[in-house]
Design a protein around this motif. Structure first.
Motif, short mmCIF file in Angstrom:
data_model
loop_
_atom_site.label_atom_id
_atom_site.label_comp_id
_atom_site.label_asym_id
_atom_site.label_seq_id
_atom_site.Cartn_x
_atom_site.Cartn_y
_atom_site.Cartn_z
N MET A 1 0.84 -1.14 -0.11
CA MET A 1 -0.06 -0.17 -0.02
C MET A 1 0.92 1.22 0.19
O MET A 1 1.89 1.22 0.62
CB MET A 1 -0.78 -0.07 1.35
CG MET A 1 -1.77 1.37 1.36
SD MET A 1 -2.95 1.24 2.80
CE MET A 1 -3.85 2.46 2.52
N THR A 2 0.47 2.20 -0.68
CA THR A 2 1.35 3.47 -0.91
C THR A 2 0.53 4.40 -0.02
O THR A 2 -0.57 4.80 -0.29
CB THR A 2 1.27 3.87 -2.49
OG1 THR A 2 2.31 3.15 -3.05
CG2 THR A 2 2.00 5.28 -2.28
N ILE A 3 1.26 5.30 0.74
CA ILE A 3 0.68 6.34 1.46
C ILE A 3 1.49 7.44 1.02
O ILE A 3 2.76 7.43 1.47
CB ILE A 3 0.75 5.95 3.01
CG1 ILE A 3 -0.16 4.71 3.29
CG2 ILE A 3 0.27 7.20 3.99
CD1 ILE A 3 -0.10 4.07 4.77
N ILE A 4 1.06 8.61 1.14
CA ILE A 4 1.84 9.77 0.64
C ILE A 4 0.88 10.88 1.31
O ILE A 4 -0.37 11.21 1.55
CB ILE A 4 1.77 10.16 -0.96
CG1 ILE A 4 2.45 9.08 -1.66
CG2 ILE A 4 2.19 11.57 -1.09
CD1 ILE A 4 1.94 9.17 -3.13
N ARG A 5 1.97 11.78 2.04
CA ARG A 5 1.27 12.89 2.88
C ARG A 5 1.87 14.25 2.53
O ARG A 5 3.10 14.06 2.18
CB ARG A 5 1.37 12.54 4.38
CG ARG A 5 2.74 12.47 4.86
CD ARG A 5 2.66 12.00 6.24
NE ARG A 5 3.93 11.47 6.92
CZ ARG A 5 4.75 12.39 7.60
NH1 ARG A 5 4.27 13.74 7.77
NH2 ARG A 5 5.90 12.10 7.97
N PRO B 1 15.84 25.14 0.49
CA PRO B 1 17.02 25.52 0.84
C PRO B 1 17.82 26.35 0.10
O PRO B 1 18.94 27.07 0.47
CB PRO B 1 17.93 24.04 0.65
CG PRO B 1 17.29 23.56 -0.45
CD PRO B 1 15.83 23.66 -0.35
N VAL B 2 17.21 27.06 -1.11
CA VAL B 2 17.85 28.07 -1.83
C VAL B 2 16.94 29.23 -1.86
O VAL B 2 17.83 30.36 -1.12
CB VAL B 2 17.77 27.51 -3.50
CG1 VAL B 2 18.18 28.54 -4.24
CG2 VAL B 2 18.41 26.58 -3.69
N CYS B 3 15.87 29.43 -1.80
CA CYS B 3 15.05 30.75 -1.49
C CYS B 3 14.64 30.73 -0.18
O CYS B 3 13.99 31.85 0.21
CB CYS B 3 14.07 30.90 -2.64
SG CYS B 3 12.54 29.82 -2.32
N GLY B 4 14.54 29.80 0.70
CA GLY B 4 13.98 29.55 1.82
C GLY B 4 12.38 29.94 2.08
O GLY B 4 12.03 30.17 3.27
N LYS B 5 11.86 29.77 1.12
CA LYS B 5 10.30 29.94 1.04
C LYS B 5 9.65 28.51 1.24
O LYS B 5 10.02 27.51 0.84
CB LYS B 5 9.85 30.53 -0.07
CG LYS B 5 10.15 32.03 -0.43
CD LYS B 5 9.68 32.74 -1.79
CE LYS B 5 10.33 34.11 -1.61
NZ LYS B 5 9.41 34.62 -2.94
N LEU B 6 8.43 28.76 2.03
CA LEU B 6 7.61 27.37 2.35
C LEU B 6 6.62 27.17 1.12
O LEU B 6 6.40 27.92 0.56
CB LEU B 6 6.97 27.62 3.59
CG LEU B 6 7.62 27.63 5.04
CD1 LEU B 6 6.96 28.16 5.91
CD2 LEU B 6 8.46 26.37 5.16
N SER B 7 6.68 25.63 0.96
CA SER B 7 5.60 25.04 0.07
C SER B 7 5.42 23.90 0.69
O SER B 7 6.04 23.09 1.18
CB SER B 7 6.39 25.05 -1.21
OG SER B 7 7.37 24.39 -1.24
N SER B 8 4.20 23.48 0.05
CA SER B 8 3.55 22.24 0.72
C SER B 8 4.12 20.96 -0.30
O SER B 8 3.85 21.27 -1.71
CB SER B 8 1.91 22.06 0.54
OG SER B 8 1.60 20.65 0.86
N GLN B 9 4.74 19.90 0.39
CA GLN B 9 5.42 19.14 -0.60
C GLN B 9 4.89 17.51 -0.11
O GLN B 9 4.69 17.46 0.93
CB GLN B 9 6.88 19.22 -0.49
CG GLN B 9 7.44 20.39 -1.03
CD GLN B 9 7.60 20.57 -2.47
OE1 GLN B 9 7.38 19.59 -3.15
NE2 GLN B 9 7.72 21.95 -3.02
N ILE C 1 7.00 11.79 -6.98
CA ILE C 1 7.36 12.57 -5.83
C ILE C 1 8.78 12.05 -5.40
O ILE C 1 9.16 12.49 -4.29
CB ILE C 1 6.48 12.45 -4.56
CG1 ILE C 1 6.24 10.57 -4.20
CG2 ILE C 1 5.26 12.68 -4.93
CD1 ILE C 1 5.66 10.43 -2.99
N TRP C 2 9.62 11.50 -6.23
CA TRP C 2 11.04 11.25 -5.91
C TRP C 2 11.90 12.59 -5.86
O TRP C 2 12.92 12.39 -5.30
CB TRP C 2 11.50 10.28 -6.98
CG TRP C 2 10.90 8.84 -6.75
CD1 TRP C 2 10.10 8.38 -5.91
CD2 TRP C 2 11.19 7.70 -7.77
NE1 TRP C 2 9.66 7.05 -5.91
CE2 TRP C 2 10.35 6.56 -7.10
CE3 TRP C 2 12.05 7.42 -8.67
CZ2 TRP C 2 10.58 5.47 -7.86
CZ3 TRP C 2 12.32 6.24 -9.39
CH2 TRP C 2 11.19 5.21 -8.76
#
Length: 216
Positions: free
Chosen positions: A1-5, A12-20, A48-49
């Protein structure tokens, strides 16, 4: 079973947050391809690799790792255009950019595998650039630094890269006298040689090799 969250991560470059997306678990239910591409369900997690920052375009398998890559590098023509290669798939572009970053960072192993993953997505999209990318991966092979215990896997991958990129004569010449000493790996190499002699560039699995040896 594959579980992704999904979790918020800082680039680490621009310092901005994003949902990944983060892979919590998965499995493979069948034999891998001869270049070791895993079977489903793990096969379908490839998207998502490698993560991509939506703000600056930086890509990486893990945003937690520090990097020397700069925003100027990410704005370069080579990075922005993928060296002028017009990929069909967005994921292909992402893996190619990961290769460019690995090249800039002088990480030969990541260069090699990002190109292979790029070729896999090209296969999925019926993108003819798959052959070009495999040939580029072959060029990286002599730069690889790996343990002797990993030699069998790298040779298996190289044999498949040569055959699927149409380098039939080179495959036969380089691998005819190679003996790894493990039955399945030696069977894989002989299978590759036989397919190369028939100028066959199709995708095969370890299961196909096992079936062919049973027939004999």
């Amino acid at each position: 079973m594959t579980i992704i969250r999904n979790i918020d991560q800082k680039c680490p470059v621009c310092g901005k947050l994003s949902s990944q997306p983060v892979l919590s678990s998965t499995n493979a239910m069948d034999y891998p391809d001869l270049d070791l591409r895993p079977a489903e369900m793990q096969r379908s997690t490839m998207s998502i690799w490698v993560l991509e920052c939506p703000h600056c375009g930086y890509v990486s398998g893990n945003f937690k790792n520090e990097t020397q890559i700069t925003e100027d590098f990410l704005k370069s023509d080579s990075y922005q255009t993928c060296d002028g290669i017009e990929f069909i798939g967005k994921l292909s572009k992402r893996f190619y950019r990961a290769y460019l970053i690995a090249k800039e960072s002088e990480d030969s192993v990541k260069c090699f595998f990002n190109l292979i993953h790029c070729a896999w997505d090209c296969d999925d999209k019926n993108d003819p650039n798959a052959t070009r990318i495999r040939k580029l991966a072959i060029e990286q092979f002599d730069n690889l630094d790996y343990d002797e215990s990993e030699r069998k896997n790298y040779l298996a991958i190289k044999a498949d890269l040569l055959r699927r990129s149409g380098e039939f004569d080179r495959l036969v010449k380089e691998f005819s006298d190679i003996r790894i000493g493990e039955e399945i790996y030696d069977d894989i190499i002989q299978f590759q040689i036989q397919k190369a002699l028939k100028k066959d560039t199709e995708c095969y699995t370890v299961g196909d090799v096992k079936k062919s040896t049973m027939i004999k």
